[in-house]
Design an enzyme around this catalytic site. Structure first.
Site, PDB file in Angstrom:
ATOM      1  N   MET A  95       0.787  -1.232   0.000  1.00 43.09           N
ATOM      2  CA  MET A  95       0.000   0.000   0.000  1.00 43.09           C
ATOM      3  C   MET A  95       0.822   1.286   0.000  1.00 43.09           C
ATOM      4  O   MET A  95       0.498   2.234   0.707  1.00 43.09           O
ATOM      5  CB  MET A  95      -0.943   0.011   1.219  1.00 43.09           C
ATOM      6  CG  MET A  95      -1.770  -1.238   1.364  1.00 43.09           C
ATOM      7  SD  MET A  95      -2.756  -1.543  -0.080  1.00 43.09           S
ATOM      8  CE  MET A  95      -4.284  -0.868   0.480  1.00 43.09           C
ATOM      9  N   HIS A 114      -4.164  -5.173  -8.975  1.00 45.73           N
ATOM     10  CA  HIS A 114      -5.128  -4.217  -8.428  1.00 45.73           C
ATOM     11  C   HIS A 114      -6.549  -4.753  -8.632  1.00 45.73           C
ATOM     12  O   HIS A 114      -6.872  -5.259  -9.713  1.00 45.73           O
ATOM     13  CB  HIS A 114      -4.965  -2.861  -9.108  1.00 45.73           C
ATOM     14  CG  HIS A 114      -5.889  -1.832  -8.551  1.00 45.73           C
ATOM     15  ND1 HIS A 114      -5.661  -1.218  -7.334  1.00 45.73           N
ATOM     16  CD2 HIS A 114      -7.063  -1.332  -9.013  1.00 45.73           C
ATOM     17  CE1 HIS A 114      -6.651  -0.387  -7.077  1.00 45.73           C
ATOM     18  NE2 HIS A 114      -7.519  -0.431  -8.081  1.00 45.73           N
TER      19      HIS A 114
END
Ligand code: GRF
Length: 194
Positions: A95, A114
């Site tokens: 992240m 993703h």
């Protein structure tokens, strides 16, 4: 590079920040005959990432390094990657945006997964936004990493249909199942073209 079962295996590094279910699937597939990679190193920018426990259990070297602290930390990782002869970096629930000197050094050798059909729904909470917008389809994307969030060249996408019964949770489950299936395959494909 290592020869395992008579096959050449390339060393890869997986970068995580949390749960590590993709990491688990990538490791699981690495023992298959036709798979070209071995997960040599796991890097986390979160000390308590559950994925670190997965790495430990599988006796894979793992490191917690917080990039935000200093450039020194970033260089520490680069050293680890170099020492371990890492051919490809796979982000799996990592992240953070990598420092630009990283991207420059490993140009074309960093990929990410993703949970949306990019370029739609970059960033956090993709499933929530997909549901709020009454989308008919979502999916997941594997792409090269550049200096911008979820914006590098797309390598592969898989669509998932959203039904009336679906909510954020069920969509996450459906998409994650596909992520686990496709990421190891695409890692292999990318490695075979390097
Ligand atoms: C996955 O949905 C991945 O696509 C996204 O973050 C999630 C990570 O899950 N980038 P996990 O840590 O692999 O379980």
């Amino acid at each position: 590079m290592k020869r395992l079962n008579g096959k050449i295996k390339y060393n890869i590094a997986v970068f995580i920040s949390g749960r590590g279910s993709n990491l688990k699937s990538i490791i699981k597939h690495s023992s298959k005959k036709k798979v070209l990679y071995k997960v040599k190193v796991v890097i986390s920018n979160k000390k308590k990432a559950k994925g670190l426990l997965i790495a430990k259990k599988k006796r894979i070297k793992s490191y917690y390094v917080d990039f935000t602290k200093s450039k020194k930390q970033g260089y520490k990782i680069l050293n680890i990657l170099k020492k371990n002869n890492i051919k490809l970096i796979c982000l799996a629930g990592f992240m953070r945006i990598l420092p630009s000197y990283f991207i420059k050094l490993y140009k074309g050798k960093i990929i990410n997964i993703h949970p949306s059909l990019l370029p739609k729904y970059k960033g956090l909470n993709a499933h929530k936004r997909v549901i709020e917008n009454n989308e008919k389809y979502t999916g997941c994307t594997i792409h090269y990493v550049n200096n911008f969030l979820d914006s590098g060249k797309i390598i592969f996408q898989r669509k998932v249909k959203i039904t009336k019964k679906d909510d954020k949770k069920s969509i996450e489950k459906k998409v994650l199942k596909i992520e686990h299936h496709i990421y190891p395959i695409i890692i292999n494909k990318v490695l075979s073209n390097l």
